[in-house]
Design an enzyme around this catalytic site. Structure first.
Site, PDB file in Angstrom:
ATOM      1  CG  MET A 159       2.061  -8.563  13.009  1.00  0.00           C
ATOM      2  SD  MET A 159       3.644  -8.930  12.106  1.00  0.00           S
ATOM      3  CE  MET A 159       4.206 -10.404  12.781  1.00  0.00           C
ATOM      4  N   GLY A 160       0.046  -5.976  10.124  1.00  0.00           N
ATOM      5  CA  GLY A 160      -1.039  -6.186   9.339  1.00  0.00           C
ATOM      6  C   GLY A 160      -0.751  -7.316   8.380  1.00  0.00           C
ATOM      7  NE  ARG A 161      -4.456  -6.347   4.010  1.00  0.00           N
ATOM      8  CZ  ARG A 161      -5.348  -5.468   4.315  1.00  0.00           C
ATOM      9  NH1 ARG A 161      -6.387  -6.162   4.744  1.00  0.00           N
ATOM     10  NH2 ARG A 161      -5.164  -4.482   4.373  1.00  0.00           N
ATOM     11  CB  ILE A 162       2.640  -5.455   4.297  1.00  0.00           C
ATOM     12  CG1 ILE A 162       1.499  -5.224   3.133  1.00  0.00           C
ATOM     13  CG2 ILE A 162       3.989  -5.672   3.786  1.00  0.00           C
ATOM     14  CD1 ILE A 162       1.547  -3.750   2.634  1.00  0.00           C
ATOM     15  NE  ARG A 183      -5.715  -6.317  14.817  1.00  0.00           N
ATOM     16  CZ  ARG A 183      -5.882  -7.858  14.565  1.00  0.00           C
ATOM     17  NH1 ARG A 183      -6.414  -8.588  15.484  1.00  0.00           N
ATOM     18  NH2 ARG A 183      -4.883  -8.599  13.793  1.00  0.00           N
ATOM     19  CB  THR A 241       8.554  -1.190   2.214  1.00  0.00           C
ATOM     20  OG1 THR A 241       8.219  -2.007   3.051  1.00  0.00           O
ATOM     21  CG2 THR A 241      10.240  -1.576   1.886  1.00  0.00           C
ATOM     22  NE  ARG A 243       1.545   6.013   1.534  1.00  0.00           N
ATOM     23  CZ  ARG A 243       1.319   5.118   0.911  1.00  0.00           C
ATOM     24  NH1 ARG A 243       2.557   3.984   0.801  1.00  0.00           N
ATOM     25  NH2 ARG A 243       0.299   4.778   0.355  1.00  0.00           N
ATOM     26  CD  GLU A 272       7.409   8.795  -1.734  1.00  0.00           C
ATOM     27  OE1 GLU A 272       6.423   8.145  -2.765  1.00  0.00           O
ATOM     28  OE2 GLU A 272       7.735   7.730  -1.004  1.00  0.00           O
ATOM     29  CG  HIS A 291       6.389   4.721  -3.255  1.00  0.00           C
ATOM     30  ND1 HIS A 291       5.649   5.574  -2.524  1.00  0.00           N
ATOM     31  CD2 HIS A 291       5.601   3.416  -2.829  1.00  0.00           C
ATOM     32  CE1 HIS A 291       4.608   5.188  -1.873  1.00  0.00           C
ATOM     33  NE2 HIS A 291       4.506   4.023  -1.877  1.00  0.00           N
TER      34      HIS A 291
HETATM   35  C1  GLV Z   1       1.599   2.097  -1.950  1.00  0.00           C
HETATM   36  O1  GLV Z   1       2.409   2.449  -1.270  1.00  0.00           O
HETATM   37  C2  GLV Z   1       0.304   1.859  -1.810  1.00  0.00           C
HETATM   38  O2  GLV Z   1      -0.285   2.214  -0.713  1.00  0.00           O
HETATM   39  O3  GLV Z   1      -0.208   0.974  -2.270  1.00  0.00           O
HETATM   40  C1  GLV Z   2      -1.809  -3.733   4.062  1.00  0.00           C
HETATM   41  O1  GLV Z   2      -2.035  -4.466   3.154  1.00  0.00           O
HETATM   42  C2  GLV Z   2      -1.443  -4.238   5.500  1.00  0.00           C
HETATM   43  O2  GLV Z   2      -2.513  -4.447   5.950  1.00  0.00           O
HETATM   44  O3  GLV Z   2      -0.227  -4.521   5.754  1.00  0.00           O
END
Ligand code: GLV
Ligand code: GLV
Length: 337
Positions: A159-162, A183, A241, A243, A272, A291
């Site tokens: 649960m980060g930014r993305i 976290r 999406t 790794r 990849e 990717h």
């Molecule tokens: C892409 O996968 C990145 O980490 O920006």
């Molecule tokens: C990346 O930008 C993340 O924190 O999910």
């Protein structure tokens, strides 16, 4: 003083590198394919700075062989290709491009969720191949039935930014949101996102759609192994999406073949580019993309701008805005003097 030399491992969109050129002697690898490790090593030895992609292996050998190297500006948010500990020990600054690619990656995640749930790619093939025409009917009550997204449970791992941007979009689909992260969010953040913290086992057991948004680290490598894929609800969908090495791809193929999972959508792979004869490519119930999480003109240009901001700040003796290894400032001051 001569300008410091920066080796850039691929051409970047926009004119950010022109800006960098006011401070640095910019050398760009102009081939479509990545430079080999040997080539990168050779260039790094002669460079004061590198701009790298996630496909460039920056190991301790490369760092230790490059005594002039002061900063590695990664054109990505993830930096699992770089030995960060080694860079820090040697006073090499490492920067990444967080924030600017969050929304684009969340959009792609949602494109994949919907494509997998509603069998978009399979349906497209059905039309093009003439299979639809062969059925002799324009509409049938059980043609290409998928899974309804509205009202279902979405499990977000990381649960980060993305992850949070994916959660915000889920509100429009009236979803119940479970999340797992090392976290925990604050109560206010949880409330705002309408997301409930759950241990990984419970998240897997209760989610109709599971989506992964963690970085690749020793802790997350193989996180979705055979056992955890089995813990997912029967008929669920897995989306990745983040790794490729976070998911055991062979175990995923098995679970899809046996019908334990209804579908999967993957933008990232352990290797990849993915070899086209890999068993996952033979399955109808998967959506595969190369990717492209951050692949919009807007985002890729902003990523290049952030790379330039980092390099220029460093040149001016300032701490770069998106420094990864913050402890490096204790080893060496920013700048080339
Ligand atoms: C892409 O996968 C990145 O980490 O920006
Ligand atoms: C990346 O930008 C993340 O924190 O999910």
């Amino acid at each position: 003083m001569a300008k410091p030399r920066v080796f850039v491992t691929r051409e970047l969109p926009g004119d950010a590198l022109k800006r960098v050129g006011e401070y640095y002697d910019v050398v760009v690898w102009d081939k479509y394919q990545a430079p080999s490790y040997e080539k990168l090593l050779e260039e790094a030895k002669r460079s004061d700075a590198l701009v790298t992609l996630l496909t460039d292996r920056v190991d301790c050998n490369l760092i230790e062989s490059s005594p002039r190297l002061r900063i590695i500006a990664q054109y990505a948010v993830g930096y699992d290709n770089i030995d960060i500990g080694c860079a820090t020990r040697h006073g090499v600054y490492v920067t990444n491009t967080p924030g600017v690619l969050t929304e684009a990656t969340a959009d792609l995640t949602w494109a994949l969720i919907l494509a997998a749930a509603r069998r978009i790619v399979e349906a497209d093939r059905f039309v093009r191949s003439g299979e639809w025409y062969k059925t002799g009917t324009g509409w049938h009550p059980t043609m290409m039935l998928g899974i309804e997204v509205n009202g279902k449970t979405l499990g977000i791992i990381g649960m980060g930014r993305i992850g949070r941007a994916v959660a915000r979009r889920a509100k429009g689909f009236n979803m119940r949101i479970l999340y797992y992260d090392v976290r925990r969010l604050s109560e206010d953040e949880e409330k705002e996102l309408g997301a409930e913290y759950a241990p990984l086992e419970r998240l897997l057991a209760e989610s109709d759609i599971v989506t992964i948004h963690t970085p690749l680290t020793p802790e997350t490598e193989g996180l979705m192994n055979r056992e955890r894929i089995r813990m997912m609800k029967k008929g669920a969908i897995l989306v990745n999406t983040a790794r490729g090495r976070i998911v055991d791809l062979d175990a995923l193929v098995e679970a899809l073949k046996e019908g334990h999972l209804a579908a999967a959508a993957l933008d990232v792979f352990p290797q990849e580019p993915l070899p086209p004869d890999h068993p996952i490519t033979k399955l109808d119930n998967v959506v595969l993309t190369p990717h492209i999480g951050s692949a919009t003109w807007e985002t890729r240009t902003k990523m290049a701008d952030l790379v330039a901001d980092n390099l220029i700040a460093f040149y001016k003796g300032e701490v770069p805005p998106t420094l990864v290894n913050k402890e490096v400032v204790k080893v060496r001051k920013p700048g080339f003097s």
